[in-house]
Design an enzyme around this catalytic site. Structure first.
Site, mmCIF file in Angstrom:
data_model
loop_
_atom_site.group_PDB
_atom_site.id
_atom_site.type_symbol
_atom_site.label_atom_id
_atom_site.label_comp_id
_atom_site.label_asym_id
_atom_site.label_seq_id
_atom_site.Cartn_x
_atom_site.Cartn_y
_atom_site.Cartn_z
ATOM 1 N N LEU A 138 0.840 -1.201 0.000
ATOM 2 C CA LEU A 138 0.000 0.000 0.000
ATOM 3 C C LEU A 138 0.880 1.259 0.000
ATOM 4 N N PRO A 141 6.487 6.105 -1.502
ATOM 5 C CA PRO A 141 7.361 7.155 -0.965
ATOM 6 C C PRO A 141 6.579 8.438 -0.669
ATOM 7 N N GLY A 142 5.613 8.774 -1.508
ATOM 8 C CA GLY A 142 4.856 10.012 -1.313
ATOM 9 C C GLY A 142 3.489 9.813 -0.677
ATOM 10 N N GLY A 253 -8.059 -6.398 10.502
ATOM 11 C CA GLY A 253 -7.521 -7.611 11.135
ATOM 12 C C GLY A 253 -6.037 -7.463 11.408
ATOM 13 N N GLY A 254 -5.321 -6.852 10.431
ATOM 14 C CA GLY A 254 -3.874 -6.655 10.591
ATOM 15 C C GLY A 254 -3.555 -5.890 11.861
ATOM 16 N N ARG A 255 -4.358 -4.877 12.151
ATOM 17 C CA ARG A 255 -4.091 -4.030 13.326
ATOM 18 C C ARG A 255 -4.273 -4.824 14.618
ATOM 19 N N GLN A 291 9.424 -2.123 47.350
ATOM 20 C CA GLN A 291 8.042 -1.778 46.981
ATOM 21 C C GLN A 291 7.967 -1.096 45.607
ATOM 22 N N GLY A 352 18.277 -3.623 34.791
ATOM 23 C CA GLY A 352 19.494 -2.830 34.924
ATOM 24 C C GLY A 352 20.346 -2.958 33.669
ATOM 25 N N GLU A 376 1.156 -0.381 9.842
ATOM 26 C CA GLU A 376 -0.268 -0.765 9.741
ATOM 27 C C GLU A 376 -1.174 0.392 10.189
HETATM 28 N N1 2MC Z 1 -12.147 -0.374 7.356
HETATM 29 C C1 2MC Z 1 -13.066 -0.333 6.379
HETATM 30 N N2 2MC Z 1 -13.239 0.738 5.595
HETATM 31 C C2 2MC Z 1 -12.455 1.803 5.821
HETATM 32 C C3 2MC Z 1 -11.477 1.828 6.822
HETATM 33 C C4 2MC Z 1 -11.347 0.674 7.608
HETATM 34 N N3 2MC Z 1 -10.420 0.598 8.573
HETATM 35 N N4 2MC Z 1 -10.840 3.027 6.794
HETATM 36 C C5 2MC Z 1 -11.416 3.744 5.812
HETATM 37 N N5 2MC Z 1 -12.385 3.003 5.231
HETATM 38 C C6 2MC Z 1 -13.282 3.412 4.146
HETATM 39 C C7 2MC Z 1 -14.136 4.587 4.581
HETATM 40 O O1 2MC Z 1 -15.291 4.138 5.268
HETATM 41 C C8 2MC Z 1 -14.451 5.236 3.264
HETATM 42 O O2 2MC Z 1 -15.481 4.519 2.623
HETATM 43 P P1 2MC Z 1 -16.791 5.303 2.064
HETATM 44 O O3 2MC Z 1 -16.255 6.386 1.174
HETATM 45 O O4 2MC Z 1 -17.532 4.230 1.351
HETATM 46 O O5 2MC Z 1 -17.466 5.845 3.273
HETATM 47 C C9 2MC Z 1 -13.184 5.028 2.455
HETATM 48 O O6 2MC Z 1 -12.515 3.903 3.054
HETATM 49 C C10 2MC Z 1 -12.255 6.207 2.490
HETATM 50 O O7 2MC Z 1 -12.024 6.525 3.840
HETATM 51 P P2 2MC Z 1 -11.731 8.011 4.326
HETATM 52 O O8 2MC Z 1 -12.721 8.918 3.696
HETATM 53 O O9 2MC Z 1 -11.658 7.995 5.818
HETATM 54 O O10 2MC Z 1 -10.306 8.219 3.631
HETATM 55 P P3 2MC Z 1 -9.130 9.211 3.948
HETATM 56 O O11 2MC Z 1 -8.404 9.386 2.674
HETATM 57 O O12 2MC Z 1 -9.625 10.385 4.701
HETATM 58 O O13 2MC Z 1 -8.108 8.377 4.923
HETATM 59 C C11 2MC Z 1 -7.175 6.912 6.553
HETATM 60 C C12 2MC Z 1 -8.381 7.351 5.706
HETATM 61 C C13 2MC Z 1 -6.262 8.016 6.995
HETATM 62 C C14 2MC Z 1 -7.813 6.279 7.777
HETATM 63 C C15 2MC Z 1 -6.421 5.880 5.705
HETATM 64 O O14 2MC Z 1 -5.753 6.507 4.653
HETATM 65 C C16 2MC Z 1 -5.408 5.096 6.517
HETATM 66 O O15 2MC Z 1 -5.757 4.128 7.203
HETATM 67 N N6 2MC Z 1 -4.096 5.480 6.448
HETATM 68 C C17 2MC Z 1 -3.048 4.699 7.065
HETATM 69 C C18 2MC Z 1 -2.413 3.817 6.023
HETATM 70 C C19 2MC Z 1 -1.967 2.521 6.605
HETATM 71 O O16 2MC Z 1 -2.589 1.974 7.519
HETATM 72 N N7 2MC Z 1 -0.895 1.959 6.069
HETATM 73 C C20 2MC Z 1 -0.424 0.680 6.487
HETATM 74 C C21 2MC Z 1 0.335 0.010 5.390
HETATM 75 S S1 2MC Z 1 0.495 -1.740 5.656
HETATM 76 C C22 2MC Z 1 1.762 -1.949 6.796
HETATM 77 O O17 2MC Z 1 2.217 -1.035 7.402
HETATM 78 C C23 2MC Z 1 2.264 -3.311 7.017
HETATM 79 C C24 2MC Z 1 3.246 -3.530 7.851
HETATM 80 C C25 2MC Z 1 1.675 -4.436 6.282
HETATM 81 P P1 FAD Z 2 4.137 9.694 7.307
HETATM 82 O O1 FAD Z 2 2.778 9.406 6.809
HETATM 83 O O2 FAD Z 2 4.982 10.636 6.558
HETATM 84 O O3 FAD Z 2 4.014 10.192 8.800
HETATM 85 C C1 FAD Z 2 5.085 10.824 9.522
HETATM 86 C C2 FAD Z 2 4.551 11.260 10.880
HETATM 87 O O4 FAD Z 2 3.517 12.235 10.693
HETATM 88 C C3 FAD Z 2 3.907 10.110 11.656
HETATM 89 O O5 FAD Z 2 4.154 10.253 13.026
HETATM 90 C C4 FAD Z 2 2.441 10.282 11.358
HETATM 91 O O6 FAD Z 2 1.594 9.719 12.341
HETATM 92 C C5 FAD Z 2 2.335 11.804 11.332
HETATM 93 N N1 FAD Z 2 1.167 12.257 10.576
HETATM 94 C C6 FAD Z 2 0.878 12.066 9.277
HETATM 95 N N2 FAD Z 2 -0.275 12.620 8.957
HETATM 96 C C7 FAD Z 2 -0.752 13.185 10.080
HETATM 97 C C8 FAD Z 2 -1.940 13.922 10.400
HETATM 98 N N3 FAD Z 2 -2.882 14.170 9.485
HETATM 99 N N4 FAD Z 2 -2.097 14.348 11.667
HETATM 100 C C9 FAD Z 2 -1.169 14.092 12.610
HETATM 101 N N5 FAD Z 2 -0.025 13.399 12.375
HETATM 102 C C10 FAD Z 2 0.164 12.959 11.118
HETATM 103 N N6 FAD Z 2 3.604 -0.534 4.226
HETATM 104 C C11 FAD Z 2 3.002 -1.411 3.369
HETATM 105 O O7 FAD Z 2 2.166 -1.024 2.569
HETATM 106 N N7 FAD Z 2 3.318 -2.738 3.393
HETATM 107 C C12 FAD Z 2 4.222 -3.244 4.261
HETATM 108 O O8 FAD Z 2 4.464 -4.459 4.257
HETATM 109 C C13 FAD Z 2 4.860 -2.355 5.168
HETATM 110 N N8 FAD Z 2 5.806 -2.818 6.025
HETATM 111 C C14 FAD Z 2 6.523 -1.940 6.783
HETATM 112 C C15 FAD Z 2 7.600 -2.414 7.539
HETATM 113 C C16 FAD Z 2 8.378 -1.518 8.254
HETATM 114 C C17 FAD Z 2 9.540 -2.032 9.036
HETATM 115 C C18 FAD Z 2 8.054 -0.144 8.267
HETATM 116 C C19 FAD Z 2 8.867 0.839 9.066
HETATM 117 C C20 FAD Z 2 6.991 0.323 7.535
HETATM 118 C C21 FAD Z 2 6.217 -0.572 6.775
HETATM 119 N N9 FAD Z 2 5.167 -0.118 5.959
HETATM 120 C C22 FAD Z 2 4.534 -0.980 5.105
HETATM 121 C C23 FAD Z 2 4.899 1.301 5.850
HETATM 122 C C24 FAD Z 2 4.113 1.885 7.027
HETATM 123 O O9 FAD Z 2 2.782 1.488 6.964
HETATM 124 C C25 FAD Z 2 4.271 3.410 6.976
HETATM 125 O O10 FAD Z 2 5.598 3.697 7.375
HETATM 126 C C26 FAD Z 2 3.256 4.129 7.846
HETATM 127 O O11 FAD Z 2 1.946 3.943 7.370
HETATM 128 C C27 FAD Z 2 3.539 5.635 7.944
HETATM 129 O O12 FAD Z 2 3.770 6.213 6.699
HETATM 130 P P2 FAD Z 2 5.094 7.128 6.472
HETATM 131 O O13 FAD Z 2 6.259 6.317 6.928
HETATM 132 O O14 FAD Z 2 5.071 7.616 5.094
HETATM 133 O O15 FAD Z 2 4.947 8.302 7.517
#
Ligand code: 2MC
Ligand code: FAD
Length: 393
Positions: A138, A141-142, A253-255, A291, A352, A376
């Site tokens: 998902l 970089p941007g 589920g991942g979370r 304590q 320690g 996640e």
């Molecule tokens: N479950 C189901 N639906 C969801 C959802 C969730 N957790 N979160 C959002 N949606 C739906 C939401 O209901 C909406 O649907 P609809 O338009 O039909 O009402 C749609 O998705 C768009 O949601 P938003 O309007 O809230 O979208 P927005 O662009 O404002 O951002 C945000 C939502 C910030 C919650 C989402 O971009 C997000 O979760 N960002 C974090 C990204 C992330 O978790 N990255 C993890 C990468 S994986 C990883 O790190 C691993 C290690 C594998």
């Molecule tokens: P940014 O989005 O740039 O955020 C930087 C800081 O700003 C954070 O503290 C953030 O909370 C804060 N911030 C951003 N927006 C706001 C806001 N609106 N209000 C307040 N604070 C805000 N991704 C995948 O898709 N698949 C993977 O398998 C995966 N594995 C990963 C494994 C590792 C070891 C790591 C480090 C990351 C992995 N990721 C993966 C990516 C991970 O999901 C992202 O790093 C994470 O979602 C945050 O994105 P970013 O690093 O671009 O930080």
């Protein structure tokens, strides 16, 4: 013998308390596997950055490769709560390896739930056995927290899609076989995103360098690069434009699963600390007699139980499709990853200077679970999700 069993855990921190007999058996099976097959190697996997594929296949033989995928094509057909229990137990043997297994499970569920019967039939059995490994793509970089703004494109060309763009931080990247790529097939924003399966070996798919990390060292993290990468339209998981929703549903589920990995690390750290405090003497008595130390242990135990209750409550809500499941999953991830990090950090302090040495496992648990506050969905994103839900009324 550190953390070999929950030998005297007839107390409130017993992980099996409140579980059915079947769930207790699942927990025991996973914990035995963690102690026998993972815990003895966890430091070496970390130090030498070994991705333990054979061990993961053995875990899959116990049903841990596609835990909550349906069982007609080899999934285990268990519940979200069962999965959480498995990850809590396995992570005591190695957080990093378990966290990868949890990502693989998330991908297996996405394919099982949303793909065509043909794709299900082809992929679920191989993913369930972990003969093939999956990555979830998902982040870009941007586009990290603002995942809906992602810019990797998939353009139609006859019966194919041509993908261009790059994904950052992909767990397993380069060493796995199946990539679920969230990419733009339509309008800007979440509604224009699709989820496309790309197999390793497809021309145009390549990988960046292996990232150097402070934890999660038993699994590689690489950029995934797509340059005119052509796949059939039939590789779209679910419908065109449904990709963001599928990605988010996977992450609910991942979370829970990633929070469960923090929970296992905290459980193990508490048990190890208890042993240490009863044996280590300073000022003429065991540290456990002071304590301040007792109060620390009491707070650790309380945070541990609170984390477990939130995680299991969210898992049950997700399983039942409770209307608040998204918020409850976010709350569990937010609370448990932070509380468990505090528990493990306190455990390190209670050891320690020894806590800082790589001879002891606490520092590795600490390094491994730190990133659970970031990935996640960062814990700030979790607060955005929770606040949005609360303020909508
Ligand atoms: N479950 C189901 N639906 C969801 C959802 C969730 N957790 N979160 C959002 N949606 C739906 C939401 O209901 C909406 O649907 P609809 O338009 O039909 O009402 C749609 O998705 C768009 O949601 P938003 O309007 O809230 O979208 P927005 O662009 O404002 O951002 C945000 C939502 C910030 C919650 C989402 O971009 C997000 O979760 N960002 C974090 C990204 C992330 O978790 N990255 C993890 C990468 S994986 C990883 O790190 C691993 C290690 C594998
Ligand atoms: P940014 O989005 O740039 O955020 C930087 C800081 O700003 C954070 O503290 C953030 O909370 C804060 N911030 C951003 N927006 C706001 C806001 N609106 N209000 C307040 N604070 C805000 N991704 C995948 O898709 N698949 C993977 O398998 C995966 N594995 C990963 C494994 C590792 C070891 C790591 C480090 C990351 C992995 N990721 C993966 C990516 C991970 O999901 C992202 O790093 C994470 O979602 C945050 O994105 P970013 O690093 O671009 O930080």
């Amino acid at each position: 013998i550190l953390g070999i069993c929950h030998r005297n855990l007839v107390t409130s921190v017993d992980p099996s308390s409140g579980l059915s007999e079947e769930q207790q058996q699942i927990y025991k099976t996973a914990l035995n596997f963690a102690h026998q097959e993972m815990r003895p190697h966890m430091a070496e996997w970390d130090e030498h950055e070994i991705f333990p594929v054979d061990t993961m296949k053995k875990a899959a033989a116990l049903g841990f490769g596609a835990i909550y995928a349906r069982d007609d094509f080899g999934g285990t057909g268990l519940s979200r709560l069962d999965a959480s229990i498995v990850f809590e137990a396995l992570s005591q043997g190695c957080v990093s390896t378990t966290a990868y297994i949890s990502i693989h499970n998330m991908c297996a569920w996405m394919i099982d739930t949303f793909s065509t019967e043909d794709l299900r039939k082809h992929w679920v059995p191989q993913l369930a056995s972990m003969e093939k490994l999956a990555s979830y793509c998902l982040t870009e970089p941007g586009a990290g927290s603002d995942a809906g703004s992602l810019s990797t494109t998939a353009k139609k060309s006859g019966g194919d899609l041509i993908l261009n763009g790059s994904k950052a931080f992909i767990s397993g990247g380069g060493d796995t076989d199946v990539y679920l790529i969230m990419c733009r097939t339509g309008e800007p924003g979440p509604k224009g995103i699709s989820c496309v399966l790309v197999e390793k070996g497809t021309p145009g798919l390549s990988f960046g360098k292996k990232e150097k990390k402070i934890g999660w060292n038993s699994q590689p993290t690489r950029a995934v690069i797509l340059e005119d990468c052509r796949v059939p339209v039939s590789n779209v998981i679910g419908k065109e434009g449904q990709g963001f929703s599928i990605a988010m549903k996977g992450l609910n589920g991942g979370r829970i699963n990633i929070a469960s990995c923090s929970l296992g690390a905290a459980q193990a750290s508490l048990e190890i600390s208890k042993d240490h405090l009863q044996v280590r003497k300073q000022f003429g008595k065991p540290l456990a007699d002071f304590q301040h130390t007792q109060f620390q242990i009491a707070k650790m135990a309380t945070k541990l139980v609170a984390s477990r209750m939130m995680i299991r409550n969210a898992a049950t809500a997700l399983e039942k499709g409770h209307p608040n499941h998204v918020t409850l999953c976010s709350m569990a991830k937010l609370y448990a990853t932070e509380a468990c990090f505090e528990i493990v950090n306190t455990a390190l302090q209670l050891h320690g200077g020894y806590g800082y040495l790589k001879d002891y496992p606490i520092q590795q648990y600490l390094r491994d679970i730190r990133v659970h506050l970031i990935l996640e969905g960062t814990n700030e994103v979790m607060q955005m999700v929770i606040a949005k839900d609360i303020l909508k009324f």
